[in-house]
Enzyme design. Sequence first.
Site, PDB file in Angstrom:
ATOM      1  CG  LEU A 124     -18.028  66.967  11.315  1.00 41.34           C
ATOM      2  CD1 LEU A 124     -19.540  67.107  11.276  1.00 41.34           C
ATOM      3  CD2 LEU A 124     -17.459  67.782  12.470  1.00 41.34           C
ATOM      4  NE  ARG A 153      -6.137  57.100  16.195  1.00 40.40           N
ATOM      5  CZ  ARG A 153      -6.940  56.491  17.054  1.00 40.40           C
ATOM      6  NH1 ARG A 153      -6.484  56.153  18.245  1.00 40.40           N
ATOM      7  NH2 ARG A 153      -8.186  56.214  16.747  1.00 40.40           N
ATOM      8  CE1 TYR A 287     -28.515  72.272  13.883  1.00 37.22           C
ATOM      9  CE2 TYR A 287     -30.499  73.611  13.948  1.00 37.22           C
ATOM     10  CZ  TYR A 287     -29.876  72.404  13.681  1.00 37.22           C
ATOM     11  OH  TYR A 287     -30.605  71.350  13.210  1.00 37.22           O
ATOM     12  CG  LEU A 288     -24.586  80.256  16.315  1.00 36.86           C
ATOM     13  CD1 LEU A 288     -23.449  80.838  17.133  1.00 36.86           C
ATOM     14  CD2 LEU A 288     -25.855  81.070  16.530  1.00 36.86           C
ATOM     15  CE  LYS A 290     -28.451  73.604  10.687  1.00 35.74           C
ATOM     16  NZ  LYS A 290     -28.508  72.561   9.686  1.00 35.74           N
ATOM     17  CD  GLU A 324     -31.102  64.650  13.916  1.00 36.11           C
ATOM     18  OE1 GLU A 324     -30.221  65.332  13.385  1.00 36.11           O
ATOM     19  OE2 GLU A 324     -30.857  63.743  14.723  1.00 36.11           O
ATOM     20  CG  HIS A 348     -27.168  72.750  17.719  1.00 38.19           C
ATOM     21  ND1 HIS A 348     -25.900  73.223  17.519  1.00 38.19           N
ATOM     22  CD2 HIS A 348     -27.119  71.433  17.383  1.00 38.19           C
ATOM     23  CE1 HIS A 348     -25.125  72.246  17.084  1.00 38.19           C
ATOM     24  NE2 HIS A 348     -25.836  71.144  17.001  1.00 38.19           N
ATOM     25  CD  GLN A 485     -31.990  71.589   9.657  1.00 41.66           C
ATOM     26  OE1 GLN A 485     -31.007  72.150   9.210  1.00 41.66           O
ATOM     27  NE2 GLN A 485     -31.904  70.504  10.410  1.00 41.66           N
ATOM     28  CE  LYS A 493     -49.538  78.351  11.347  1.00 37.09           C
ATOM     29  NZ  LYS A 493     -49.944  77.209  12.134  1.00 37.09           N
TER      30      LYS A 493
HETATM   31  P1  NDP Z   1     -15.407  60.149  14.702  1.00 37.32           P
HETATM   32  O1  NDP Z   1     -15.770  59.260  15.826  1.00 37.32           O
HETATM   33  O2  NDP Z   1     -15.664  59.680  13.315  1.00 37.32           O
HETATM   34  O3  NDP Z   1     -13.871  60.507  14.914  1.00 37.32           O
HETATM   35  C1  NDP Z   1     -13.084  61.238  13.985  1.00 37.32           C
HETATM   36  C2  NDP Z   1     -11.729  60.589  13.873  1.00 37.32           C
HETATM   37  O4  NDP Z   1     -11.069  60.675  15.129  1.00 37.32           O
HETATM   38  C3  NDP Z   1     -11.810  59.104  13.554  1.00 37.32           C
HETATM   39  O5  NDP Z   1     -11.858  58.894  12.166  1.00 37.32           O
HETATM   40  C4  NDP Z   1     -10.572  58.569  14.186  1.00 37.32           C
HETATM   41  O6  NDP Z   1      -9.500  58.726  13.265  1.00 37.32           O
HETATM   42  C5  NDP Z   1     -10.313  59.486  15.358  1.00 37.32           C
HETATM   43  N1  NDP Z   1     -10.781  58.862  16.597  1.00 37.32           N
HETATM   44  C6  NDP Z   1     -11.994  58.373  16.869  1.00 37.32           C
HETATM   45  N2  NDP Z   1     -12.056  57.917  18.130  1.00 37.32           N
HETATM   46  C7  NDP Z   1     -10.859  58.129  18.667  1.00 37.32           C
HETATM   47  C8  NDP Z   1     -10.300  57.885  19.950  1.00 37.32           C
HETATM   48  N3  NDP Z   1     -11.012  57.326  20.926  1.00 37.32           N
HETATM   49  N4  NDP Z   1      -9.027  58.240  20.170  1.00 37.32           N
HETATM   50  C9  NDP Z   1      -8.308  58.814  19.191  1.00 37.32           C
HETATM   51  N5  NDP Z   1      -8.797  59.064  17.958  1.00 37.32           N
HETATM   52  C10 NDP Z   1     -10.043  58.736  17.701  1.00 37.32           C
HETATM   53  O7  NDP Z   1     -16.061  61.549  14.974  1.00 37.32           O
HETATM   54  P2  NDP Z   1     -16.944  62.450  14.029  1.00 37.32           P
HETATM   55  O8  NDP Z   1     -16.239  62.652  12.737  1.00 37.32           O
HETATM   56  O9  NDP Z   1     -18.323  61.937  14.024  1.00 37.32           O
HETATM   57  O10 NDP Z   1     -16.981  63.814  14.856  1.00 37.32           O
HETATM   58  C11 NDP Z   1     -15.824  64.586  15.083  1.00 37.32           C
HETATM   59  C12 NDP Z   1     -16.138  65.654  16.101  1.00 37.32           C
HETATM   60  O11 NDP Z   1     -17.203  66.443  15.626  1.00 37.32           O
HETATM   61  C13 NDP Z   1     -16.590  65.109  17.441  1.00 37.32           C
HETATM   62  O12 NDP Z   1     -16.166  65.989  18.438  1.00 37.32           O
HETATM   63  C14 NDP Z   1     -18.113  65.147  17.330  1.00 37.32           C
HETATM   64  O13 NDP Z   1     -18.714  65.227  18.580  1.00 37.32           O
HETATM   65  C15 NDP Z   1     -18.304  66.408  16.527  1.00 37.32           C
HETATM   66  N6  NDP Z   1     -19.535  66.430  15.737  1.00 37.32           N
HETATM   67  C16 NDP Z   1     -19.819  65.422  14.857  1.00 37.32           C
HETATM   68  C17 NDP Z   1     -20.967  65.497  14.095  1.00 37.32           C
HETATM   69  C18 NDP Z   1     -21.293  64.425  13.092  1.00 37.32           C
HETATM   70  O14 NDP Z   1     -22.317  64.552  12.423  1.00 37.32           O
HETATM   71  N7  NDP Z   1     -20.483  63.398  12.941  1.00 37.32           N
HETATM   72  C19 NDP Z   1     -21.911  66.638  14.199  1.00 37.32           C
HETATM   73  C20 NDP Z   1     -21.468  67.658  15.117  1.00 37.32           C
HETATM   74  C21 NDP Z   1     -20.323  67.538  15.858  1.00 37.32           C
HETATM   75  P3  NDP Z   1      -8.201  57.800  13.235  1.00 37.32           P
HETATM   76  O15 NDP Z   1      -8.545  56.505  13.902  1.00 37.32           O
HETATM   77  O16 NDP Z   1      -7.901  57.654  11.783  1.00 37.32           O
HETATM   78  O17 NDP Z   1      -7.189  58.579  13.969  1.00 37.32           O
HETATM   79  C1  BG6 Z   2     -25.094  67.791  15.701  1.00 34.30           C
HETATM   80  C2  BG6 Z   2     -25.552  66.729  16.635  1.00 34.30           C
HETATM   81  O1  BG6 Z   2     -24.519  68.849  16.411  1.00 34.30           O
HETATM   82  O2  BG6 Z   2     -26.208  68.282  14.969  1.00 34.30           O
HETATM   83  C3  BG6 Z   2     -26.246  65.612  15.895  1.00 34.30           C
HETATM   84  O3  BG6 Z   2     -24.421  66.200  17.315  1.00 34.30           O
HETATM   85  C4  BG6 Z   2     -27.357  66.147  15.025  1.00 34.30           C
HETATM   86  O4  BG6 Z   2     -26.769  64.666  16.799  1.00 34.30           O
HETATM   87  C5  BG6 Z   2     -26.846  67.289  14.178  1.00 34.30           C
HETATM   88  O5  BG6 Z   2     -27.813  65.101  14.209  1.00 34.30           O
HETATM   89  C6  BG6 Z   2     -27.985  67.964  13.443  1.00 34.30           C
HETATM   90  O6  BG6 Z   2     -27.471  68.889  12.531  1.00 34.30           O
HETATM   91  P1  BG6 Z   2     -28.293  69.260  11.231  1.00 34.30           P
HETATM   92  O7  BG6 Z   2     -27.502  70.356  10.627  1.00 34.30           O
HETATM   93  O8  BG6 Z   2     -28.349  68.023  10.391  1.00 34.30           O
HETATM   94  O9  BG6 Z   2     -29.645  69.664  11.690  1.00 34.30           O
END
Ligand code: NDP
Ligand code: BG6
Length: 599
Positions: A124, A153, A287-288, A290, A324, A348, A485, A493
């Site tokens: 993210l 980390r 989504y809020l 957007k 999606e 959302h 989107q 319509k």
């Molecule tokens: P990741 O799984 O990529 O985790 C982010 C970072 O957290 C990793 O790079 C890692 O960093 C650390 N990490 C991962 N797993 C663990 C663990 N088990 N214990 C400790 N550290 C951990 O998550 P995302 O970036 O995909 O998402 C981050 C947050 O955002 C989550 O809560 C997710 O649900 C939410 N989210 C994500 C979206 C997406 O599109 N990715 C969309 C909407 C919400 P390191 O090892 O370097 O410490």
């Molecule tokens: C995130 C969900 O909150 O929204 C994902 O965790 C989903 O599963 C994403 O893909 C969709 O967001 P957007 O902005 O791409 O429609």
Amino acid sequence: MAVSFPKCPSSPLPPLQTRNRAWSSPPLQVGDSSKWALLEATKRCHLCVSATNGGSAVAPVEPSKKVQDSGTKTTPTDHSTKVENGIRPTVFSSNEFQDLKTGPDNSGRESTVSITVVGASGDLAKKKIFPALFALYYEGFLPKHFTIFGYARSKMTDSELREMVSRTLNCRIDQRENCDAKMEEFLKRCFYHSGQYDSEAHFIELDKKLKHHEGSRISNRLYYLSIPPNIFLDVVKCTSLAASSENGWTRVIVEKPFGRDAESSASLTRGLKQYLHEDQIFRIDHYLGKELVENLSVLRFSNLVFEPLWSRQYIRNVQIIFSEDFGTEGRGGYFDSYGIIRDIMQNHLLQIVALFAMETPTSLEAEDIRNEKVKVLRSMKTLEIDDVVIGQYKSHTRGGVVYPGYTDDKTVPNDSLTPTFAAAALFINNARWDGVPFLMKAGKALHTKRAEIRVQFRHVPGNLYKKCFGTDLDRATNELVIRVQPDEAIYLKINNKIPGLGMRLDRSNLNLHYAARYSKEIPCAYERLLLDAIEGERRLFIRSDELDAAWALFTPLLKDLEEKRIAPELYPYGSRGPVGAHYLAAKYNVRWGDLGAEH
Ligand code: NDP
Ligand code: BG6
């Protein structure tokens, strides 16, 4: 290590965009593109707000709960303003404007904002947060003094972080002139600190680095928790005890999921509130942020033609559709313990329903809007299993390409029953919406990527042109579509006479197509939300009582599905989803609007 910058094709630089937000700022003059003008406008607006609160004195700055030199923690004081009749008046701190301006305050001190992305090595952060921060910087919306820190980390140097950020720049700005020069300036403000999420000692080190950059300025700190939810509390504890601001504000953006059900969400909220006040917590639902979701209220409350129709009297049903055209690729591990209902619907789509259906708020203040949203959520009928259909995508071969099924993902158990698709019928038991089905549909690995709101109106009573429509009167009713989107649009319509001497009717669209109407690009939701968090604007963030109400609606259903181990209906990757969704709609005499000829 050398930092490589993305190639930016040269194109004339469009005028710097102003942030003219109808909800919080009075309009800026056309052509007044300076960020300072914008901030001044924001300030004026907020000062008016203070005046409407009886010109009361400004609220105290958010408390710092940092460990004091003595080693004892200060007790968080409840500095929230008095809540009367459930309505909390919003009073703004003068420091907030000072912070934004980052000019000298009354004592001559400037302020600075430090933004720390916790989980900076993650998906993210790379995909959304850093690009959004860069876009804000490029557009001139970040304050004069700001620093960005990545924390995770993984071992990384500052220059490695910079390289990562520059490599993953995928925001709208990467097509702009001067992008690489601006990027270079931006990267100079980005730093990295490696540490454990539960180590106060590591956060003390971070604190020292932040202080070094903040110097003698007033320090304001924003933490973005872009990490898995099981470590939210560790991080909040450490930031609060070891790295919160001593003389400015400290705010924390929390990513979803906020728990798995009502109990875990309440326990997370309790945990967070041990270290933070509610008004320091910014629960993000992107989504809020957007554009078309934000526009919902403008459309409704500032156009005479819509608001009178906005009730059970004229609206037959409302559909909120998310799809999606890809699976859970790469996120199967997370997804399997949440599923589509928690991932998309409970947050959302439900937030869209709340905004769509709320009564007119007393004002555009965050608390007034959130009060109305929470009333909608509390008036909703708890979801029951009979009003829900679930599905899971299976492998499908098309054109010689094999598309994997959900359980083909190595991180997903072979016998997983986690839904990747769900359709649900919700009802709001209040005078405005009694009996109107609000149908939601959300799915992964479907035939298209789209998010839209469809409002189907009732039949015209005694329609004179009935004969021209054949037997299917539903086809002749008006439908308002808000396409969130892609390719943002709002269209209505209508029935129209086909030009000519005869009397033939067709259905045509009154169409507001954003790309044709507006030359400005639409900012990414994360840009808007990050800027709001920096400004202390909570309108687009979820309050804890909204969250409780949202979980109360969905928790019994989720428990039921899991306890009874209800098997999802399988649908092929790339299809339109399970047939069950049509039967669910038909039960309420509804036809999904996204299955019409236009799709
Ligand atoms: P990741 O799984 O990529 O985790 C982010 C970072 O957290 C990793 O790079 C890692 O960093 C650390 N990490 C991962 N797993 C663990 C663990 N088990 N214990 C400790 N550290 C951990 O998550 P995302 O970036 O995909 O998402 C981050 C947050 O955002 C989550 O809560 C997710 O649900 C939410 N989210 C994500 C979206 C997406 O599109 N990715 C969309 C909407 C919400 P390191 O090892 O370097 O410490
Ligand atoms: C995130 C969900 O909150 O929204 C994902 O965790 C989903 O599963 C994403 O893909 C969709 O967001 P957007 O902005 O791409 O429609």
